[in-house]
Design a protein around this motif. Sequence first.
Motif, PDB file in Angstrom:
ATOM      1  N   PHE A 177      -0.135   2.163  -9.829  1.00  0.00           N
ATOM      2  CA  PHE A 177      -0.695   1.724  -8.555  1.00  0.00           C
ATOM      3  C   PHE A 177      -0.970   0.222  -8.561  1.00  0.00           C
ATOM      4  O   PHE A 177      -0.780  -0.464  -7.556  1.00  0.00           O
ATOM      5  N   ILE A 202      -2.567   7.086   4.143  1.00  0.00           N
ATOM      6  CA  ILE A 202      -1.878   5.807   3.937  1.00  0.00           C
ATOM      7  C   ILE A 202      -0.552   5.790   4.682  1.00  0.00           C
ATOM      8  O   ILE A 202      -0.190   4.787   5.310  1.00  0.00           O
ATOM      9  N   ARG A 253       2.766   1.543  -3.422  1.00  0.00           N
ATOM     10  CA  ARG A 253       1.845   1.991  -4.472  1.00  0.00           C
ATOM     11  C   ARG A 253       1.533   3.476  -4.342  1.00  0.00           C
ATOM     12  O   ARG A 253       1.580   4.225  -5.327  1.00  0.00           O
ATOM     13  N   ALA A 254       1.195   3.909  -3.138  1.00  0.00           N
ATOM     14  CA  ALA A 254       0.845   5.306  -2.928  1.00  0.00           C
ATOM     15  C   ALA A 254       2.022   6.227  -3.230  1.00  0.00           C
ATOM     16  O   ALA A 254       1.852   7.297  -3.831  1.00  0.00           O
ATOM     17  N   ALA A 296       0.830  -1.204   0.000  1.00  0.00           N
ATOM     18  CA  ALA A 296       0.000   0.000   0.000  1.00  0.00           C
ATOM     19  C   ALA A 296       0.866   1.257   0.000  1.00  0.00           C
ATOM     20  O   ALA A 296       0.580   2.223  -0.723  1.00  0.00           O
ATOM     21  N   ASP A 298      -6.774   4.297  -0.395  1.00  0.00           N
ATOM     22  CA  ASP A 298      -6.094   3.566  -1.467  1.00  0.00           C
ATOM     23  C   ASP A 298      -6.810   3.757  -2.803  1.00  0.00           C
ATOM     24  O   ASP A 298      -6.173   3.850  -3.851  1.00  0.00           O
ATOM     25  N   THR A 299      -8.146   3.805  -2.765  1.00  0.00           N
ATOM     26  CA  THR A 299      -8.912   4.066  -3.988  1.00  0.00           C
ATOM     27  C   THR A 299      -8.731   5.511  -4.438  1.00  0.00           C
ATOM     28  O   THR A 299      -8.600   5.788  -5.638  1.00  0.00           O
ATOM     29  N   GLU A 306       0.333   3.059   7.507  1.00  0.00           N
ATOM     30  CA  GLU A 306       1.315   2.031   7.195  1.00  0.00           C
ATOM     31  C   GLU A 306       2.666   2.229   7.882  1.00  0.00           C
ATOM     32  O   GLU A 306       3.420   1.266   8.043  1.00  0.00           O
TER      33      GLU A 306
END
Length: 400
Positions: A382, A324, A217-218, A214, A278-279, A328
């Motif tokens: 992503f 995020i 990706r972010a 996560a 995340d979306t 995280e």
Amino acid sequence: MKRRYSLRLYLAGAVAARAGDEMSGPALMLTGFVLAGSTTDASSLLAGITISAAVGGPVLGALLDRAGRPGRLLAVALVLYAAGLGMILLGLGRLPFAVIILIAVLTGLLGPALSGGWTAQLPRVVLGDQLPRANTLDAMTFSVASLAGPALAGGVAQALGAPTAMVVSAVLIALALPAAWMLPARPGRARGARTTSVISDLAAGMRVIAGRQALARATLTSVLSCTAQGILTACIPLLGERVLGGAGRGAVLLSCTAISALVANAVLARFPRSTAPDTMIWASALVQAAALALATWRQPVVLIVAVLIAGIGEGPQLAALFAIRHREAPEHLRGQIFTTGASLKITGFALGAVVAGPVVTWSLPGALALAASTAVLAALAFFALPSVTVNSSEDRAMSS
């Protein structure tokens, strides 16, 4: 009984520091041009204070993570940053330009303190249930700063001269000192002496950023989105000249983006759990891509609508990115992860602006199409990263 640190004080300090930072870039450019007499020298100053943030961010973050009172270290960084701006102003025209560039580079090392270093302290300011809304409000401070900073720089420079604009930007940063100094200390159980070296902490932070799906990706999506934003920024003068009737009017486009980002985050603050962060990260990249594609039409009304849509993508994406990171990042590496992320985004923005330079000269629609394509790539990136995570046992090993 000791009063709890106020979220309002945090936000006031963040706005002051970040507005001063946003003001310092244009003020530095204008002052460099006035006192050094060269657009090349002025651009070199801005590049020096910007690019060095890529190196300073991770180290500053690691030091913040090791500090029992990170707010005190953050305050020192703010003082040194403001002092660096003052030294540049005093040295222009008096010291060799190479020395001025060196001062700018050293000052830029502390730049991430005003962005990621500050935001990393937010979980100690608010309780867990309040964090989503506070996180969005924190993201709004960037929009306020990006709107107010350049406007202040231009207004003060016009009324009182470019050097005065530099002084005002340093004063704004200094106004944030009380808010930084009083930031909450780490909990007693987290303040023990660290047995690892700074180098080990840096390596651990990089492993977390790369290893948690996560977060990876972010980070990648946000950096590529910033690259697209850098390309758009390089197009602003020509868009102003060819579409709005004057290169100087291009600044209005940046103001429109900042306003719509601010409004979008204001709405999001009322419904902080409406969409998963995340979306929001990848969806916001697609919104920016659509806006940049729309800008290729190069009609005044359409262009204004396009940059407003771009802001609707940029604002919530920043809030989602913060959410995020807070979720995280291990507590003992939070500062480093935030400042490293800020450094990567600054680098991505600078790279986009550099790459766009020759492309804009060749074709303005081509540069805008490149920006749109980069934003689409950000959304696709992503989903491109493999599912690899750092497990909790490794977290415990790194914190020991």
